[in-house]
Write a protein that holds these residues in place. Structure first.
Motif, mmCIF file in Angstrom:
data_model
loop_
_atom_site.group_PDB
_atom_site.id
_atom_site.type_symbol
_atom_site.label_atom_id
_atom_site.label_comp_id
_atom_site.label_asym_id
_atom_site.label_seq_id
_atom_site.Cartn_x
_atom_site.Cartn_y
_atom_site.Cartn_z
ATOM 1 N N ALA A 177 33.497 22.002 33.949
ATOM 2 C CA ALA A 177 32.161 21.674 33.420
ATOM 3 C C ALA A 177 31.931 22.352 32.074
ATOM 4 O O ALA A 177 32.838 22.396 31.248
ATOM 5 N N ASP A 178 30.724 22.894 31.849
ATOM 6 C CA ASP A 178 30.458 23.595 30.585
ATOM 7 C C ASP A 178 30.679 25.096 30.732
ATOM 8 O O ASP A 178 30.331 25.859 29.837
ATOM 9 N N HIS A 179 31.248 25.517 31.857
ATOM 10 C CA HIS A 179 31.525 26.950 32.005
ATOM 11 C C HIS A 179 32.748 27.341 31.175
ATOM 12 O O HIS A 179 32.740 28.366 30.494
ATOM 13 N N GLY A 239 25.339 31.282 34.077
ATOM 14 C CA GLY A 239 25.483 31.870 32.738
ATOM 15 C C GLY A 239 25.090 30.844 31.686
ATOM 16 O O GLY A 239 24.018 30.919 31.101
ATOM 17 N N HIS A 240 25.948 29.854 31.496
ATOM 18 C CA HIS A 240 25.610 28.766 30.565
ATOM 19 C C HIS A 240 24.359 28.030 31.056
ATOM 20 O O HIS A 240 23.530 27.592 30.266
ATOM 21 N N CYS A 241 24.239 27.904 32.361
ATOM 22 C CA CYS A 241 23.084 27.268 33.012
ATOM 23 C C CYS A 241 22.943 27.951 34.380
ATOM 24 O O CYS A 241 23.949 28.359 34.952
ATOM 25 N N THR A 243 27.208 18.820 37.534
ATOM 26 C CA THR A 243 27.802 20.163 37.379
ATOM 27 C C THR A 243 26.761 21.182 36.950
ATOM 28 O O THR A 243 26.912 22.372 37.201
ATOM 29 N N HIS A 244 25.714 20.727 36.256
ATOM 30 C CA HIS A 244 24.595 21.595 35.871
ATOM 31 C C HIS A 244 23.488 20.730 35.280
ATOM 32 O O HIS A 244 23.710 19.563 34.983
ATOM 33 N N GLY A 245 22.312 21.336 35.092
ATOM 34 C CA GLY A 245 21.134 20.548 34.765
ATOM 35 C C GLY A 245 20.881 20.344 33.284
ATOM 36 O O GLY A 245 19.718 20.232 32.891
ATOM 37 N N HIS A 246 21.897 20.284 32.458
ATOM 38 C CA HIS A 246 21.675 19.999 31.038
ATOM 39 C C HIS A 246 21.671 18.496 30.782
ATOM 40 O O HIS A 246 22.398 17.742 31.422
ATOM 41 N N ILE A 247 20.876 18.129 29.762
ATOM 42 C CA ILE A 247 20.587 16.711 29.517
ATOM 43 C C ILE A 247 21.847 15.884 29.226
ATOM 44 O O ILE A 247 21.919 14.711 29.591
ATOM 45 N N ASP A 248 22.868 16.484 28.584
ATOM 46 C CA ASP A 248 24.076 15.713 28.265
ATOM 47 C C ASP A 248 24.915 15.438 29.517
ATOM 48 O O ASP A 248 25.914 14.722 29.457
ATOM 49 N N HIS A 249 24.482 15.993 30.671
ATOM 50 C CA HIS A 249 25.194 15.767 31.935
ATOM 51 C C HIS A 249 24.327 15.041 32.969
ATOM 52 O O HIS A 249 24.849 14.313 33.805
ATOM 53 N N ILE A 250 23.006 15.246 32.886
ATOM 54 C CA ILE A 250 22.114 14.611 33.872
ATOM 55 C C ILE A 250 21.345 13.429 33.292
ATOM 56 O O ILE A 250 20.697 12.691 34.030
HETATM 57 ZN ZN LIG Z 1 25.616 22.484 29.307
#
Ligand SMILES: [Zn+2]
Ligand SMILES: [Zn+2]
Length: 344
Positions: free
Chosen positions: A204-206, A187-189, A88-95
């Motif tokens: 996601a984190d949006h 925005g968030h990412c 959903t986006h490239g943040h470490i808690d997701h990838i």
């Molecule tokens: Zn995030």
């Protein structure tokens, strides 16, 4: 950090109006943060949405979740059946779990929005670029010189442990892949996407149920920042038809559009508070000084999160003509001094 360990939520199942069976698997991302991974069945090949952090027990918890879906929900599914992973986006808690999964599933398809693509394909480059803009940001925000190394360390910490990986499906806004509708919500990412499946949206984190998603200024990374984020909130508010939101953290969002409005309101209130702090100060203020006044009790990593959050709001106020730089002469004559703001 509290020693009390939160119990992981159970695997839960949902069904979209388009017939997709959705299972949520909660994993510990980091101490104090639980991240959701979703398994989608009947949306093309068996698909995972996000991978958790890969830290600690996260990978084990994902495997246990898949096993539970097989045993308790009667789905003939195992890790080896997963053919596609959507990030959903490239943040470490997701990838963060992707390195492990790719090792187990070398042929798996990997999808991520093109604005976050280089986080996966050219990891070292992305980290090098981000570190440089981040350091410049800390200096402009007025962070004391002796605190810079500690802040840089905290930032670098979350960037370790990921290796460059191939992306088979670069995503763009509006793309539809086997019934999954990708809505780009930067925005968030930068490459944040929400995924529409009929009446269900993986937000996601949006859009999160219990916390307002973290913001950082666009000066660190293009396509982040509060302006993009608020536009992306409006985009979701105007995308009708969602009865249920499933976020990257926390429980299901039953009143999706109400939650979108609440998050918007909380940012408007924060913009107002920051304007008042600047208005009432006898001296022009740096972003770091504003952050210390707004968040009086934060420590460690949370000091950095607070600073980024405030900086995103200060940047937004400045972009919209509400603030002026008080030390323009110094700004012009020195390399990268702290910027001091007054109301415009
Ligand atoms: Zn995030
Ligand atoms: Zn997250």
């Amino acid at each position: 950090m509290s020693a009390e360990r939160r119990v992981l939520p159970e695997v839960a199942s949902y069904k979209s109006s388009t017939g997709v069976r959705i299972y949520s698997i909660a994993c510990d991302a980091f101490p104090g943060l639980i991240a959701n991974i979703y398994l989608l069945l009947e949306a093309g090949p068996p698909t995972l949405v996000d991978t958790g952090s890969g830290f600690g027990d996260a990978n084990k918890q994902l495997l246990a979740g898949l096993e539970k879906i097989r045993a308790d929900f009667d789905e003939p599914i195992a890790l080896a059946d997963i053919r596609r992973i959507v990030l959903t986006h490239g943040h470490i808690d997701h990838i963060g779990g992707l390195t492990y999964l790719h090792r187990k599933l070398p042929k798996v398809e990997i999808a991520i929005h093109e604005l976050d693509l280089r986080i996966l394909t050219n990891y070292e480059e992305r980290v090098a670029v981000a570190k440089k803009t981040f350091r410049a940001f800390l200096q402009q925000a007025g962070v004391e010189k002796d605190l810079l190394p500690a802040f840089m360390d905290i930032y670098g910490y979350s960037k370790k442990n990921v290796h460059s990986l191939p992306v088979t499906h670069p995503l763009v806004d509006g793309q539809v892949l086997d019934g999954l509708r990708f809505i780009h919500t930067p925005g968030h990412c930068p490459g944040q996407v929400c995924i529409g499946l009929g009446n269900v949206v993986l937000s996601a984190d949006h859009i999160l149920p219990e916390i307002t998603p973290h913001q950082a200024p666009e000066s660190i990374m293009p396509y982040t920042g509060l302006g993009h984020y608020l536009e992306s909130l409006d985009k979701m508010a105007h995308t009708g038809g969602f009865d249920l939101g499933l976020g990257g953290h926390g429980p299901p969002i039953r009143e999706f559009y109400k939650r979108v409005a609440e998050i918007r309101d909380s940012h408007i209130r924060k913009l107002d508070k920051i304007s008042v702090i600047i208005r009432d100060s006898p001296e022009p203020l740096t972003t770091s000084q504003i952050s210390k006044q707004l968040y009086t009790h934060v420590m460690g990593f949370h000091t950095l999160l607070a600073l980024e959050e405030v900086a995103a709001h200060v940047e937004y106020l400045y972009q919209h003509g509400k603030l002026a730089i008080a030390n323009l002469d110094q700004y012009q004559s020195e390399g990268n001094p702290a910027i001091r703001y007054v109301l415009a």
